[in-house]
Design a protein around this motif. Structure first.
Motif, PDB file in Angstrom:
ATOM      1  N   HIS A 445       0.861  -1.182   0.000  1.00  0.00           N
ATOM      2  CA  HIS A 445       0.000   0.000   0.000  1.00  0.00           C
ATOM      3  C   HIS A 445       0.895   1.229   0.000  1.00  0.00           C
ATOM      4  CE1 HIS A 445      -2.931   2.821   2.250  1.00  0.00           C
ATOM      5  NE2 HIS A 445      -3.181   2.861   0.947  1.00  0.00           N
ATOM      6  N   PHE A 451      -2.488   0.876  -4.447  1.00  0.00           N
ATOM      7  CA  PHE A 451      -1.899  -0.398  -4.064  1.00  0.00           C
ATOM      8  C   PHE A 451      -1.054  -0.946  -5.212  1.00  0.00           C
ATOM      9  CE2 PHE A 451      -5.363   0.033  -1.131  1.00  0.00           C
ATOM     10  CZ  PHE A 451      -4.973  -0.645   0.017  1.00  0.00           C
ATOM     11  N   GLU A 452      -0.181  -1.865  -4.873  1.00  0.00           N
ATOM     12  CA  GLU A 452       0.742  -2.468  -5.836  1.00  0.00           C
ATOM     13  C   GLU A 452       0.019  -3.104  -7.014  1.00  0.00           C
ATOM     14  OE1 GLU A 452       3.995  -6.128  -5.769  1.00  0.00           O
ATOM     15  OE2 GLU A 452       3.577  -5.012  -3.926  1.00  0.00           O
TER      16      GLU A 452
END
Length: 501
Positions: A445, A451-452
């Motif tokens: 995060h 987010f990734e």
């Protein structure tokens, strides 16, 4: 030497991506080359509006306004995840345009384009109606009308994605070096700007949608000639904290008769613009001036109770509009319509595109292909008016219904995050979430809604290659992350194999 293409499109802004998509959907073999990132130039630096252009009525641009109003509804239906209705409040200043003229303009605006989906104009008592609460008491009357918001950079990317899905080759970070006619086709040279490697491309037709660089491309084509001229006009915007309640936007008239949009932006911000200034520098060097910042702040402070200061400006951006030079002295009066210049010899065409605006890109693309129909007599018919852009096929065409679907499939997903994904990616959200079972499944995060999993999706499917591509164009996370969070993401992004396809 490569196989023979039907079409080589030069420039990855909204017009280039739109033409590549339209042509690929007609069954043509297409390559688009863009020297930087998609939408890196003018197409990501707009006022983020799909609109008819209310002020263009004053310059008798009735055909352009009508086409734009019709397109507004077409685009709203095709991409409801990144385009949505917005109500604009126009406080009336008796010292500027008379009220009867404003009412007449709004009446035409409501009826020129066969409005079906959007509510019409209404008159406001700014001292009693809530929309007038932030407006200074000396302004008594106002008007409210409809237009639409658009995520401009994502509009470009979605067109490129659909073009690719229909067979087009999208080559970013690939510069057009030059071209010549030879044996009934174009021989074009392109170069990968990452490593300098050059390639030769053969194509039946060239389309020049290089925007501010349109004349530079013409100059790189052997024996190319154009009687058209482009006029570069700088438009700048500032971003401040939002200073009113409600989802509506404002349109104010300045002392010089120009209009300034004040739009709700990314939830808690305001996007204010634009300026219109003749520009003769390099398009890639464009930047806002302190004079422009003061101009925009003064326009806002003329109408609103809360006064904005220079310190309230959190972000700014400038773009160069490549307008067709129609000889008008006033930059604001220069037409926003588009003009084609077809340079054709031996049935080997170069189609140069001058001007245009985001709202009319789809119609421009359709008209461009009609201009080339004699070269490709077997190509398919017009088709884009009835199609969705990627992610736009919402269940029942309804965002609340899609949000309910996400809540059922991903009950662990916070509602605000689901709303962000739905508004940014529409049904493509499923490509990001996939089989995730909880928030940790989305990877690291980075802050806010970032987010990734989203970063990986953007690099693998949307040609994002730099931190700026992701934080400023594919998304607007850059406005919401702290400096430390941005640094954390930058370090993650720099790690090898983290974002490899």
């Amino acid at each position: 030497m490569s196989d023979l293409l039907d079409l080589l499109v030069i420039g990855g802004g909204v017009n280039g991506a739109g033409i590549a998509r339209d042509a690929a959907g007609r069954g043509l073999s297409v390559m688009l080359v863009e020297k930087d990132d998609l939408a890196q130039g003018t197409s990501s630096r707009s006022g983020k509006l799909v609109h008819g252009g209310l002020r263009y009525l004053e310059y008798y641009e009735f055909r352009l306004v009508r086409e734009a109003l019709i397109e507004r509804e077409v685009l709203l239906a095709s991409a409801p995840h990144i385009i949505w209705p917005m109500r604009f409040v126009l406080p009336h200043s008796p010292s500027d345009r008379p009220a009867w003229l404003v009412r007449l303009g709004l009446f035409l605006y409501d009826h020129l384009g066969g409005r079906r989906r959007l509510p019409g104009t209404r008159t406001l008592d700014l001292r009693r109606d809530p929309e007038g609460q932030p407006i200074q008491r000396r302004y008594r009357r106002g008007f409210e009308y409809s237009d639409c918001w658009v995520d401009d950079a994502r509009l470009v990317v979605l067109n490129a994605m659909d073009a690719q899905a229909r067979g087009a080759s999208i080559q970013t970070r690939t510069a057009f070096i030059g071209a010549r006619r030879e044996n009934g086709v174009w021989i074009a040279e392109i170069a990968d700007t990452r490593n300098g490697i050059r390639r030769t491309i053969r194509a039946r037709a060239l389309v020049n949608t290089a925007g501010p660089w349109v004349t530079k491309v013409i100059g790189a084509v052997q024996d190319a000639h154009s009687t058209r001229k482009v006029r570069l006009v700088k438009g700048s915007h500032i971003v401040t904290p939002k200073f009113w309640d409600g989802p509506h936007a404002y349109l104010v008239q300045n002392h010089d008769k120009r209009v300034i949009f004040i739009n709700s932006y990314e939830g808690n911000h305001a996007l204010i613009g634009t300026t219109d200034i003749p520009y003769d520098g390099a398009p890639e060097d464009v930047a806002i001036s302190e004079e422009e910042i003061r101009y925009l702040l003064d326009a806002v402070n003329r109408y609103f109770k809360q006064k904005l200061r220079r310190s309230d400006v959190q972000h700014s951006f400038s773009g160069v509009r490549p307008l067709y030079d129609d000889g008008q002295g006033n930059p604001s009066a220069v037409t926003r319509d588009y003009v084609f210049d077809l340079d054709e010899r031996d049935n080997v065409p170069l189609l140069n595109v001058f001007g245009g605006k985001i709202t009319t890109f789809r119609k421009l693309s359709e008209h461009a292909m009609q201009k080339l129909a004699h070269v490709f007599p077997n190509m398919g018919k017009d088709w884009t008016a009835r199609s969705y852009l990627p992610g736009g096929n919402l269940p029942q065409g309804d965002m609340p219904t899609f949000l309910e679907y996400l809540a059922e499939r991903y009950p662990w997903l916070p509602r605000d995050l689901a709303h962000y994904y739905a508004r940014t990616y529409g049904t493509l959200t499923i490509k990001i979430l996939a089989d995730a079972q909880d928030l940790p499944s989305l990877g690291q995060h980075f802050g806010g809604h970032f987010f990734e999993a989203e970063a990986l999706y953007l690099t693998r499917r949307e040609w994002a290659e730099t931190v700026e591509d992701i934080l400023q164009r594919r998304t607007k996370h850059g406005l919401h992350l702290t400096a430390a969070e941005t640094d954390t993401f930058s370090r993650w992004f720099a790690q090898p194999r983290q974002h490899a396809a």
